[in-house]
Design a protein around this motif. Structure first.
Motif, short mmCIF file in Angstrom:
data_model
loop_
_atom_site.label_atom_id
_atom_site.label_comp_id
_atom_site.label_asym_id
_atom_site.label_seq_id
_atom_site.Cartn_x
_atom_site.Cartn_y
_atom_site.Cartn_z
N GLY A 117 -2.03 30.77 44.06
CA GLY A 117 -2.13 30.55 45.74
C GLY A 117 -0.58 30.40 46.23
O GLY A 117 0.63 29.77 45.83
N GLU A 118 -0.55 30.72 47.48
CA GLU A 118 0.50 31.29 48.47
C GLU A 118 0.84 30.02 48.90
O GLU A 118 0.07 28.51 49.17
CB GLU A 118 -0.07 31.78 49.52
N GLU A 119 1.97 29.39 49.52
CA GLU A 119 2.29 28.45 49.03
C GLU A 119 2.39 27.45 50.90
O GLU A 119 1.95 28.14 51.74
CB GLU A 119 4.05 27.91 49.56
N ASP A 120 1.57 26.77 50.85
CA ASP A 120 1.26 26.35 52.56
C ASP A 120 2.09 25.58 53.41
O ASP A 120 3.36 25.10 52.53
CB ASP A 120 -0.25 25.01 52.58
N TYR A 121 2.38 25.48 54.29
CA TYR A 121 3.20 25.06 55.39
C TYR A 121 3.45 24.14 55.33
O TYR A 121 5.42 24.09 55.61
CB TYR A 121 2.66 25.56 57.54
N THR A 122 2.81 22.61 54.98
CA THR A 122 3.33 21.63 55.45
C THR A 122 4.25 21.51 54.50
O THR A 122 5.32 20.52 53.85
CB THR A 122 2.17 20.58 55.26
N THR A 123 3.57 21.93 52.83
CA THR A 123 4.64 21.75 51.62
C THR A 123 6.47 22.41 52.15
O THR A 123 7.22 21.92 50.98
CB THR A 123 3.73 22.45 50.84
N ALA A 124 6.13 23.33 52.53
CA ALA A 124 6.78 24.20 52.81
C ALA A 124 7.87 23.53 53.75
O ALA A 124 9.54 23.24 54.01
CB ALA A 124 6.82 25.72 53.02
N TYR A 125 7.24 23.53 54.69
CA TYR A 125 7.80 22.19 56.20
C TYR A 125 8.79 21.09 55.20
O TYR A 125 9.70 20.52 55.80
CB TYR A 125 6.82 22.19 56.97
#
Ligand code: SF4
Length: 309
Positions: free
Chosen positions: A260-268
């Motif tokens: 699935g798509e990477e979530d925001y807190t992981t990217a942040y």
């Protein structure tokens, strides 16, 4: 209710806040019961869950649930939930919102929370109107529906919550009803454990306002109506468009595939790590600091600052 589930319910509620303010026969209790069942089944400890609820009848849920909870201002459940999640990404964060709160006053926040793929579960209780404030029409009122502010019929089309969530970027989307409580609970549980922005729309009957205005009968009749109008996605796919008018399409509209798509807190977190790695100490500064009197204080020796880039 089985003994085991009754005990679970008691664990997740604050007895000192009961009875609720909800009208007899309201669907809110069924939906919150489905949420409790899902939370208990998720295996996450109660202290690791935070609920943020909006304003309106369903907004009272955070006060009844025996979980860390907040009730910010109207339409701002998602921004508040965003702050909680970013401050502590290990928490499971659930935003409980009514349809007007989420899609009208908070509509912009809904779009951006979905676009960012924040790891938050948005549980939207859709009762087709603003129940608490007198039964005014909402962005989810069906076309032709009667409310206190559309007494001759609503001329607007209703927002399709799953469709909007999907195009905005939500990575798990489902819809069910207060009649289908167990199915609804299963969707909520999958939404809770999904890593990314998940949206579950719960069609929720409001006998006191919308039901009364539209002569939909008793709460039991309204539940039967949900049962009769509901059609699964698979069945809807083979039905002519004309037959789908007024039906409630239920099911999981968006499901993650693979990782699935990477979530925001992981990217942040990656951005923060990169910033920290590239930060270098500044040996000396001669910047003047504005003083309270409006002038400039002399340089403050050699403070160690971090400069990025
Ligand atoms: S006004 Fe409608 S939604 Fe609000 S508590 Fe009463 S029945 Fe439920």
């Amino acid at each position: 209710m089985t003994g085991g589930f009754a005990r679970t319910i008691q664990t997740y509620l604050r007895p000192e806040r009961l009875p609720t303010i909800w009208c007899q026969g309201c669907g809110n209790g069924i939906v919150i019961g489905a949420l409790i069942r899902a939370l208990a089944g998720s295996g996450v400890r109660r202290e690791d869950v935070v609920v943020v609820s909006g304003i309106g009848c369903s907004g009272r849920a955070s006060g009844y649930l025996n979980l860390p909870g907040f009730q910010p201002t109207h339409g701002r459940a998602l921004p508040f939930a965003t702050g909680v999640k970013i401050a502590n990404p290990s928490l499971m964060v659930v935003a409980i919102m009514g349809d007007g709160d989420c899609l009208s006053i908070g509509g912009n926040h809904f779009l951006h929370a979905a676009r960012r793929n924040l790891d938050i579960t948005a549980l939207v209780l859709n009762n087709s109107n603003y129940g608490m404030t007198g039964g005014q029409y909402a962005p989810t009122t069906p076309k032709g529906g009667l409310t206190t502010t559309t007494p001759y019929g609503n001329a607007e089309r209703a927002v399709d919550i799953p469709a909007l969530a999907q195009v905005a970027g939500a990575t798990y989307v489902a819809r069910s009803t207060s009649y289908h409580a167990l199915e609804l609970s299963g969707y909520i549980k999958r939404a809770l454990v999904h890593r990314g922005f998940s949206v579950v729309e719960a069609l929720c009957h409001c006998p006191t306002q919308y039901g009364k205005m539209n002569r939909l009968g008793s709460p039991v009749n309204m539940l039967k109506l949900q049962r009769d109008l509901a059609v699964s996605q698979a069945r809807a796919a083979s039905m002519p468009a004309g037959e789908l008018a007024g039906r409630i399409i239920t099911g999981e509209m968006v499901k993650p595939e693979g990782q699935g798509e990477e979530d925001y807190t992981t990217a942040y977190a990656r951005v923060i790590k990169r910033a920290m790695e590239q930060a270098r100490p500044v040996e000396e500064t001669h910047e003047c600091i504005p003083s309270l009197s409006g002038g400039y204080d002399p340089p403050l020796g050699k403070p160690t600052l971090l400069r990025v880039g």
